[in-house]
Design a protein around this motif. Sequence first.
Motif, PDB file in Angstrom:
ATOM      1  N   GLU A 319       0.833  -1.204   0.000  1.00 55.11           N
ATOM      2  CA  GLU A 319       0.000   0.000   0.000  1.00 55.11           C
ATOM      3  C   GLU A 319       0.866   1.251   0.000  1.00 55.11           C
ATOM      4  O   GLU A 319       0.608   2.213  -0.724  1.00 55.11           O
ATOM      5  CB  GLU A 319      -0.877   0.027   1.264  1.00 55.11           C
ATOM      6  N   MET A 320       1.898   1.225   0.823  1.00 55.87           N
ATOM      7  CA  MET A 320       2.795   2.378   0.913  1.00 55.87           C
ATOM      8  C   MET A 320       3.573   2.574  -0.390  1.00 55.87           C
ATOM      9  O   MET A 320       3.833   3.706  -0.795  1.00 55.87           O
ATOM     10  CB  MET A 320       3.751   2.223   2.102  1.00 55.87           C
ATOM     11  N   HIS A 321       3.939   1.466  -1.019  1.00 54.26           N
ATOM     12  CA  HIS A 321       4.669   1.546  -2.284  1.00 54.26           C
ATOM     13  C   HIS A 321       3.837   2.282  -3.328  1.00 54.26           C
ATOM     14  O   HIS A 321       4.333   3.187  -4.011  1.00 54.26           O
ATOM     15  CB  HIS A 321       5.037   0.135  -2.759  1.00 54.26           C
ATOM     16  N   LYS A 322       2.556   1.936  -3.423  1.00 53.70           N
ATOM     17  CA  LYS A 322       1.646   2.618  -4.362  1.00 53.70           C
ATOM     18  C   LYS A 322       1.583   4.108  -4.060  1.00 53.70           C
ATOM     19  O   LYS A 322       1.657   4.940  -4.958  1.00 53.70           O
ATOM     20  CB  LYS A 322       0.236   2.024  -4.259  1.00 53.70           C
ATOM     21  N   LYS A 323       1.444   4.431  -2.771  1.00 50.60           N
ATOM     22  CA  LYS A 323       1.369   5.849  -2.386  1.00 50.60           C
ATOM     23  C   LYS A 323       2.676   6.572  -2.714  1.00 50.60           C
ATOM     24  O   LYS A 323       2.660   7.726  -3.157  1.00 50.60           O
ATOM     25  CB  LYS A 323       1.094   5.972  -0.889  1.00 50.60           C
ATOM     26  N   ALA A 324       3.809   5.892  -2.489  1.00 51.24           N
ATOM     27  CA  ALA A 324       5.114   6.526  -2.726  1.00 51.24           C
ATOM     28  C   ALA A 324       5.280   6.871  -4.207  1.00 51.24           C
ATOM     29  O   ALA A 324       5.871   7.893  -4.558  1.00 51.24           O
ATOM     30  CB  ALA A 324       6.244   5.615  -2.248  1.00 51.24           C
ATOM     31  N   LEU A 325       4.752   6.017  -5.083  1.00 45.48           N
ATOM     32  CA  LEU A 325       4.856   6.281  -6.520  1.00 45.48           C
ATOM     33  C   LEU A 325       4.129   7.563  -6.921  1.00 45.48           C
ATOM     34  O   LEU A 325       4.519   8.230  -7.875  1.00 45.48           O
ATOM     35  CB  LEU A 325       4.300   5.095  -7.326  1.00 45.48           C
ATOM     36  N   THR A 326       3.088   7.918  -6.160  1.00 47.84           N
ATOM     37  CA  THR A 326       2.328   9.139  -6.481  1.00 47.84           C
ATOM     38  C   THR A 326       2.950  10.405  -5.869  1.00 47.84           C
ATOM     39  O   THR A 326       2.576  11.510  -6.240  1.00 47.84           O
ATOM     40  CB  THR A 326       0.864   9.055  -6.002  1.00 47.84           C
ATOM     41  N   ALA A 327       3.887  10.230  -4.942  1.00 46.16           N
ATOM     42  CA  ALA A 327       4.477  11.391  -4.246  1.00 46.16           C
ATOM     43  C   ALA A 327       5.590  12.009  -5.097  1.00 46.16           C
ATOM     44  O   ALA A 327       6.754  12.084  -4.691  1.00 46.16           O
ATOM     45  CB  ALA A 327       4.993  10.966  -2.868  1.00 46.16           C
ATOM     46  N   LYS A 328       5.209  12.471  -6.269  1.00 45.03           N
ATOM     47  CA  LYS A 328       6.167  12.882  -7.306  1.00 45.03           C
ATOM     48  C   LYS A 328       7.172  13.962  -6.881  1.00 45.03           C
ATOM     49  O   LYS A 328       8.333  13.913  -7.245  1.00 45.03           O
ATOM     50  CB  LYS A 328       5.402  13.388  -8.539  1.00 45.03           C
TER      51      LYS A 328
END
Length: 347
Positions: A319-328
């Motif tokens: 879940e965190m990995h997905k969120k990290a990808l959006t934290a451009k």
Amino acid sequence: VEKTNKMKGVGEMKRCYTFLEETSRSFAAVIQEIHPEIRDAVCIYYLVLRGLDTIEDDMTLNIQYKKTLLADFHTYLYDPQWNFDESGPDEKDAHLLMEFHIVISQFLKMNKAYQDIIADITKKMGAGMNIYLEKRVNSVADYEEYCYYVAGLVGIGLSKLFSASGLEDHALEKMENISNSMGLFLQKTNIIRDVNEDVLDNRRFWPTEIWSKHVNYINDLVLNKNVENATYCLNEMCLNALHHIPDIIEYLSSLRDPTIFNFCAIPQAMAIATIARCFNNQLVLDENVKIRKGEAIRLIYEATNINNVQKIIIRYLDEMHKKALTAKNDPNQKQLISKITTLRTNI
Ligand code: PS7
Ligand code: MN
Ligand code: MN
Ligand code: MN
Ligand code: MN
Ligand code: MN
């Protein structure tokens, strides 16, 4: 009919479990399920530290008086008359302290090995709390040290109780580093989640070394002034907490009693779920973000063996990995993704 001492003791222990239910939302349930050999000792340990923390958290007390209380609290455990009724009106846990003689009376009935462990941790925690009454959490090293005093020590003491009871191996009490990590992960999660409430109360636990990279003043974190930067800061705090995950897996892997396993694992599972929920989530800056009730119930049923705990951790890292990808635009995006990926790969 006059009660025998033994019956009175049973009633007093019941009263202690009532204090426990009144003072902790999350720990009451897990403590009640622990093996009877150490259930009461863990309950008393909790209430003693809850009493100490109520004093630490009471902002209405005169500072010199508070310092004396924190330093001497471990000695009150041997004074059957001691209780405290001057706590400020806004401390919800104050009535535990007003009837603290009941906790003391149960403490004094326990075997000496358990008493010694609890009194020693109480003494060290009170001394550490006193250091941070006058000292700010500036460096990351300070942050580690403050969390050691208020939570790492709890883990170290629990490991000693588990070993002393014979329910866990004597090797456990020597694993102070990973016992410390168990407490640090819970404390850091609490400090991340409570940032709004804490900063508005003028209680600063996020280290200057971290927030100063993102905002000019700590209050900017919660003032909706620069929500983007404040969220990057939040993410760096989450990154810092993730470092404890390998120690948590190692600690839980070394437990053998299933009731102790659940007691230790459930709060850690709640904490990883909370970190995943808080990560890259600007709501944390405005309010107390909590995991959903249904999610918490699922974790309680799931966190009963090490394989399941590993699955839980993987689920939340993903879940965190997905969120990290959006934290451009996060200056730490690379480190965040790399840390999450490395942890995920090594489980
Ligand atoms: C003895 C179970 C399982 C090896 C009362 C459990 C502040 C996060 O935001 O006050 O201030 O309201 O609700 C617990 C390790 C400690 C660490 C600690 C004693 C796990 C007083 C819990 C708990 C080690 C000091 C929540 C650390 O604080 O937050 C027993 C293994 C008490 C554990 C404080 C904090 C707990 C905490 P707030 P709280
Ligand atoms: Mn609390
Ligand atoms: Mn506190
Ligand atoms: Mn507290
Ligand atoms: Mn409180
Ligand atoms: Mn808190």
